[in-house]
Design a protein around this motif. Structure first.
Motif, PDB file in Angstrom:
ATOM      1  N   MET A   1       0.850  -1.197   0.000  1.00 54.82           N
ATOM      2  CA  MET A   1       0.000   0.000   0.000  1.00 54.82           C
ATOM      3  C   MET A   1       0.881   1.241   0.000  1.00 54.82           C
ATOM      4  N   SER A   2       0.546   2.240  -0.834  1.00 58.95           N
ATOM      5  CA  SER A   2       1.341   3.458  -0.923  1.00 58.95           C
ATOM      6  C   SER A   2       1.226   4.262   0.363  1.00 58.95           C
ATOM      7  N   PRO A   3       2.274   5.077   0.676  1.00 52.08           N
ATOM      8  CA  PRO A   3       2.229   5.873   1.905  1.00 52.08           C
ATOM      9  C   PRO A   3       1.043   6.829   1.910  1.00 52.08           C
ATOM     10  N   ALA A   4       0.550   7.113   3.098  1.00 49.18           N
ATOM     11  CA  ALA A   4      -0.576   8.036   3.224  1.00 49.18           C
ATOM     12  C   ALA A   4      -0.118   9.454   2.921  1.00 49.18           C
ATOM     13  N   GLU A   5      -1.018  10.222   2.362  1.00 47.08           N
ATOM     14  CA  GLU A   5      -0.750  11.633   2.096  1.00 47.08           C
ATOM     15  C   GLU A   5      -1.056  12.430   3.349  1.00 47.08           C
ATOM     16  N   ALA A   6      -0.117  13.288   3.765  1.00 45.92           N
ATOM     17  CA  ALA A   6      -0.317  14.126   4.949  1.00 45.92           C
ATOM     18  C   ALA A   6      -0.753  15.520   4.513  1.00 45.92           C
ATOM     19  N   GLN A   7      -1.873  15.977   5.051  1.00 47.61           N
ATOM     20  CA  GLN A   7      -2.387  17.304   4.719  1.00 47.61           C
ATOM     21  C   GLN A   7      -2.520  18.126   6.002  1.00 47.61           C
ATOM     22  N   THR A   8      -2.103  19.368   5.936  1.00 50.08           N
ATOM     23  CA  THR A   8      -2.326  20.292   7.041  1.00 50.08           C
ATOM     24  C   THR A   8      -3.716  20.898   6.897  1.00 50.08           C
ATOM     25  N   VAL A   9      -4.507  20.826   7.953  1.00 42.83           N
ATOM     26  CA  VAL A   9      -5.873  21.334   7.908  1.00 42.83           C
ATOM     27  C   VAL A   9      -6.092  22.273   9.080  1.00 42.83           C
ATOM     28  N   SER A  10      -7.139  23.086   8.969  1.00 46.35           N
ATOM     29  CA  SER A  10      -7.517  23.998  10.049  1.00 46.35           C
ATOM     30  C   SER A  10      -8.977  23.765  10.395  1.00 46.35           C
ATOM     31  N   LEU A  11      -9.258  23.520  11.668  1.00 52.64           N
ATOM     32  CA  LEU A  11     -10.614  23.262  12.128  1.00 52.64           C
ATOM     33  C   LEU A  11     -11.080  24.443  12.969  1.00 52.64           C
ATOM     34  N   LEU A  12     -12.287  24.910  12.714  1.00 51.75           N
ATOM     35  CA  LEU A  12     -12.860  25.987  13.513  1.00 51.75           C
ATOM     36  C   LEU A  12     -13.655  25.357  14.649  1.00 51.75           C
ATOM     37  N   GLN A  19      -5.109  23.831  14.510  1.00 53.47           N
ATOM     38  CA  GLN A  19      -4.341  23.180  13.462  1.00 53.47           C
ATOM     39  C   GLN A  19      -4.438  21.656  13.583  1.00 53.47           C
ATOM     40  N   GLY A  20      -4.469  21.004  12.425  1.00 53.75           N
ATOM     41  CA  GLY A  20      -4.565  19.549  12.422  1.00 53.75           C
ATOM     42  C   GLY A  20      -3.744  18.932  11.305  1.00 53.75           C
ATOM     43  N   ILE A  21      -3.532  17.636  11.408  1.00 52.46           N
ATOM     44  CA  ILE A  21      -2.822  16.866  10.390  1.00 52.46           C
ATOM     45  C   ILE A  21      -3.716  15.717   9.972  1.00 52.46           C
ATOM     46  N   LEU A  22      -4.080  15.691   8.704  1.00 50.02           N
ATOM     47  CA  LEU A  22      -4.932  14.637   8.148  1.00 50.02           C
ATOM     48  C   LEU A  22      -4.056  13.682   7.358  1.00 50.02           C
ATOM     49  N   GLY A  23      -4.082  12.403   7.742  1.00 49.22           N
ATOM     50  CA  GLY A  23      -3.335  11.374   7.028  1.00 49.22           C
ATOM     51  C   GLY A  23      -4.285  10.546   6.190  1.00 49.22           C
ATOM     52  N   LEU A  24      -4.136  10.613   4.864  1.00 50.32           N
ATOM     53  CA  LEU A  24      -5.083   9.969   3.960  1.00 50.32           C
ATOM     54  C   LEU A  24      -4.426   8.867   3.133  1.00 50.32           C
ATOM     55  N   PRO A  25      -4.746   7.598   3.413  1.00 50.60           N
ATOM     56  CA  PRO A  25      -4.318   6.520   2.515  1.00 50.60           C
ATOM     57  C   PRO A  25      -5.060   6.631   1.178  1.00 50.60           C
ATOM     58  N   GLY A  26      -4.626   5.863   0.198  1.00 53.98           N
ATOM     59  CA  GLY A  26      -5.218   5.951  -1.132  1.00 53.98           C
ATOM     60  C   GLY A  26      -6.717   5.744  -1.152  1.00 53.98           C
ATOM     61  N   VAL A  27      -7.171   4.648  -0.567  1.00 52.38           N
ATOM     62  CA  VAL A  27      -8.604   4.342  -0.517  1.00 52.38           C
ATOM     63  C   VAL A  27      -8.946   4.047   0.942  1.00 52.38           C
ATOM     64  N   LEU A  62      -6.846  11.723  11.801  1.00 50.41           N
ATOM     65  CA  LEU A  62      -6.855  13.169  12.010  1.00 50.41           C
ATOM     66  C   LEU A  62      -6.342  13.453  13.409  1.00 50.41           C
ATOM     67  N   MET A  63      -5.236  14.194  13.476  1.00 53.20           N
ATOM     68  CA  MET A  63      -4.700  14.653  14.752  1.00 53.20           C
ATOM     69  C   MET A  63      -4.790  16.173  14.777  1.00 53.20           C
ATOM     70  N   PHE A  64      -5.326  16.726  15.864  1.00 56.30           N
ATOM     71  CA  PHE A  64      -5.466  18.175  15.967  1.00 56.30           C
ATOM     72  C   PHE A  64      -5.282  18.591  17.414  1.00 56.30           C
TER      73      PHE A  64
END
Length: 218
Positions: A1-12, A19-27, A62-64
């Motif tokens: 399985m390919s590495p998860a994509e890490a995205q920086t997100v902001s939650l209100l 601030q948060g970090i979203l880790g998204l695997p392919g599917v 999701l870590m925030f």
């Protein structure tokens, strides 16, 4: 399985940006939202290690930050379970508003005081949370919310963390939902001993995988 994509997100949350970090695997097959413990943050190295194991199995994470920097300076806020639980519920609402995340079954992973916040959130959003995992947690701090939790819950405790084992057993006895207690031999409160955090991460991954699969078949 390919590495998860890490995205920086902001939650209100409660009107403030977190601030948060979203880790998204392919599917992704589900989403686990993390609740860190007192004095920790979205950058917790132990939670990040657990998140990596979940992502490797196809589960998004999701870590925030539960508290703003200013709020975290007040010690009492770190133990305000009602506040932390409310922030978690709001984070769940944020996730369900994202088109890529909305279809995914939701789970909560809490460490230390974050475990009580996770159980508080699960009690307040029973239709949304498919499973809860606590690592070295203080579920007893969730108080009366324990009886209202409907989500299947796994309590993971270190075998050498004797006081917390007892507190987890007391919390387990108050819960009506399915609740299992898993003791990792030789582990202390922070799971710093070689191989112990990996065992906890594997148990958490199996638990979420089981209940996410059940949700997808419902």
């Amino acid at each position: 399985m390919s590495p998860a994509e890490a995205q920086t997100v902001s939650l209100l949350l409660d009107g403030h940006a977190h601030q948060g970090i979203l880790g998204l695997p392919g599917v992704p097959t589900g989403l686990v939202i993390f609740a860190h413990g007192s004095g920790s943050s979205r950058l917790s190295p132990r939670n990040r290690q657990v998140a990596g194991t979940l992502q490797a199995s196809g589960i998004a994470t999701l870590m925030f930050d539960l508290l703003t920097e200013e709020e975290d300076r007040t010690q009492a806020n770190r133990f305000d379970i009602d506040l932390l639980g409310r922030r978690l519920v709001q984070a769940c609402h944020w996730a369900t508003a994202q088109p890529s995340l909305a279809p995914l079954p939701l789970g909560l992973f809490g460490a230390s005081t974050g475990a009580a916040a996770a159980l508080q959130a699960a009690a307040d959003a029973p239709q949304s949370i498919r499973a809860v995992v606590s690592r070295g947690g203080r579920p007893d701090l969730a108080g009366e919310a324990l009886e209202r939790v409907q989500s299947p819950t796994l309590l993971i405790v270190g075998g050498d963390d004797t006081t917390v084992i007892q507190l987890n057993r007391q919390a387990q006895a108050l819960m009506h939902a399915r609740c299992e207690l898993e003791v990792i031999p030789g582990a202390s409160h922070l799971f710093e001993e070689p191989g112990t955090l990996e065992q906890a991460a594997d148990r958490a991954t199996a638990w979420f995988g089981k209940w996410f699969r059940a949700a997808s078949m419902a």
